[in-house]
Design an enzyme around this catalytic site. Sequence first.
Site, short mmCIF file in Angstrom:
data_model
loop_
_atom_site.label_atom_id
_atom_site.label_comp_id
_atom_site.label_asym_id
_atom_site.label_seq_id
_atom_site.Cartn_x
_atom_site.Cartn_y
_atom_site.Cartn_z
CE1 TYR A 168 7.11 2.92 1.95
CE2 TYR A 168 8.54 1.29 2.99
CZ TYR A 168 7.34 1.98 2.94
OH TYR A 168 6.37 1.74 3.90
CB SER A 221 8.34 1.82 7.27
OG SER A 221 8.67 0.50 6.92
CG ASP A 248 -1.27 13.96 -4.99
OD1 ASP A 248 -0.56 13.68 -4.00
OD2 ASP A 248 -0.87 13.86 -6.16
CE LYS A 260 6.58 5.14 4.68
NZ LYS A 260 5.39 5.88 5.12
N1 LIG Z 1 1.75 -2.40 4.72
C1 LIG Z 1 2.93 -2.39 5.34
O1 LIG Z 1 3.57 -3.44 5.49
C2 LIG Z 1 3.50 -1.11 5.88
C3 LIG Z 1 4.62 -1.20 6.74
C4 LIG Z 1 5.16 -0.03 7.25
C5 LIG Z 1 4.61 1.19 6.92
N2 LIG Z 1 3.54 1.24 6.10
C6 LIG Z 1 3.00 2.57 5.80
O2 LIG Z 1 1.66 2.63 6.22
C7 LIG Z 1 0.95 3.56 5.40
C8 LIG Z 1 -0.30 2.91 4.86
O3 LIG Z 1 0.09 1.80 4.05
P1 LIG Z 1 -0.90 0.62 3.66
O4 LIG Z 1 -0.10 -0.62 3.62
O5 LIG Z 1 -2.13 0.68 4.49
O6 LIG Z 1 -1.20 1.03 2.14
P2 LIG Z 1 -2.53 1.12 1.27
O7 LIG Z 1 -2.08 1.20 -0.13
O8 LIG Z 1 -3.51 0.06 1.66
O9 LIG Z 1 -3.13 2.54 1.72
C9 LIG Z 1 -2.46 3.72 1.38
C10 LIG Z 1 -3.36 4.92 1.64
O10 LIG Z 1 -2.63 6.11 1.29
C11 LIG Z 1 -3.39 6.84 0.33
N3 LIG Z 1 -2.50 7.54 -0.60
C12 LIG Z 1 -1.56 7.02 -1.41
N4 LIG Z 1 -1.00 7.99 -2.15
C13 LIG Z 1 -1.61 9.15 -1.79
C14 LIG Z 1 -1.49 10.50 -2.20
N5 LIG Z 1 -0.60 10.88 -3.13
N6 LIG Z 1 -2.28 11.42 -1.63
C15 LIG Z 1 -3.19 11.06 -0.70
N7 LIG Z 1 -3.35 9.81 -0.25
C16 LIG Z 1 -2.57 8.86 -0.81
C17 LIG Z 1 -4.24 5.81 -0.39
O11 LIG Z 1 -5.35 6.44 -1.01
C18 LIG Z 1 -4.64 4.90 0.78
O12 LIG Z 1 -5.69 5.49 1.50
C19 LIG Z 1 1.94 4.03 4.33
O13 LIG Z 1 2.54 5.25 4.74
C20 LIG Z 1 2.97 2.91 4.32
O14 LIG Z 1 4.23 3.35 3.87
C21 LIG Z 1 2.96 0.12 5.57
#
Ligand SMILES: NC(=O)c1ccc[n+]([C@@H]2O[C@H](COP(=O)([O-])OP(=O)(O)OC[C@H]3O[C@@H](n4cnc5c(N)ncnc54)[C@H](O)[C@@H]3O)[C@@H](O)[C@H]2O)c1
Length: 254
Positions: A154, A141, A62, A158
């Site tokens: 959020y 983001s 975590d 970010k």
């Molecule tokens: N999907 C989108 O549209 C988007 C857009 C902009 C930014 N993001 C950012 O990209 C990153 C990845 O997002 P995603 O869409 O691939 O999400 P996802 O849920 O598919 O993956 C998230 C990852 O973060 C890990 N995680 C979550 N909480 C955690 C914690 N407390 N400790 C350790 N690991 C933890 C999860 O285990 C997973 O590996 C995030 O930071 C998200 O904010 C996503």
Amino acid sequence: MRGLIGKRVLVSGGSSGIGIAAARRFLEEGCRVVVSGLDPAEVDDAVAELRPLGEVTGFAVDVSHEPDATALVEAAVRELGGIDVLANNAGIAWREPFLEITAEHFDRMLAVNLRGMFLVGQAVGRHMAERGGGVIVNMSSTNGIAGEEDYAHYNASKGGVLLLGKTMAVELGRYGIRVNTLCPGYIRTPLNASIAGAMANADFESTYVADRIPLARAGRPEDVAAAYAFLASDDAAFIHGTELVVDGGQLAVM
Ligand SMILES: NC(=O)c1ccc[n+]([C@@H]2O[C@H](COP(=O)([O-])OP(=O)(O)OC[C@H]3O[C@@H](n4cnc5c(N)ncnc54)[C@H](O)[C@@H]3O)[C@@H](O)[C@H]2O)c1
């Protein structure tokens, strides 16, 4: 991309979505990779999926918990013999109107998305400063730049990541550590699938894309993985302290 072969890469949040796509891309570029994630079973599955592509190990932690963040960085250094590149990627998101957000929910969002990024970034920064450099790419983001409704916690997390990254760049450049930030828009990942599921809105993505994205498609995790690889590579050798938006034109819309 130039200069990636043999690089030792830690991808936090590398067990799902954008992170696993980034891990895949780094392995394809000839890097050695450590991925982390919150759920041990998901980390095991990710490692099994990635292993045919190259040398990869996983750890479940975590990142908001300081001992876990430190242990992750120590384990990655032990496993790889050092860290050249950090994709500081772990994060969470959910929708909630501003007037309904509890202090506990606000704290959890900030703890994972901002505190976790700080803790992992600082531990890796200390390691890189000692060994003479490296590259850190933090995950923000488009929501760190503009205020999408129902995401106040959020968006705040970010936005914090953006200035955390700029300050890291100002302070760490002298150690040969390049720091930049990624700002993706809407990317099709399990995170967005769970948000659409929570809204019970199967058309969520198509409506969102039609209303907001000039390139008329959702982003793919691979689109963001390519940006991670570019910023980590020597092709980005003089890019420092800035952000790269990967959003299909969403922020260009008035
Ligand atoms: N999907 C989108 O549209 C988007 C857009 C902009 C930014 N993001 C950012 O990209 C990153 C990845 O997002 P995603 O869409 O691939 O999400 P996802 O849920 O598919 O993956 C998230 C990852 O973060 C890990 N995680 C979550 N909480 C955690 C914690 N407390 N400790 C350790 N690991 C933890 C999860 O285990 C997973 O590996 C995030 O930071 C998200 O904010 C996503």
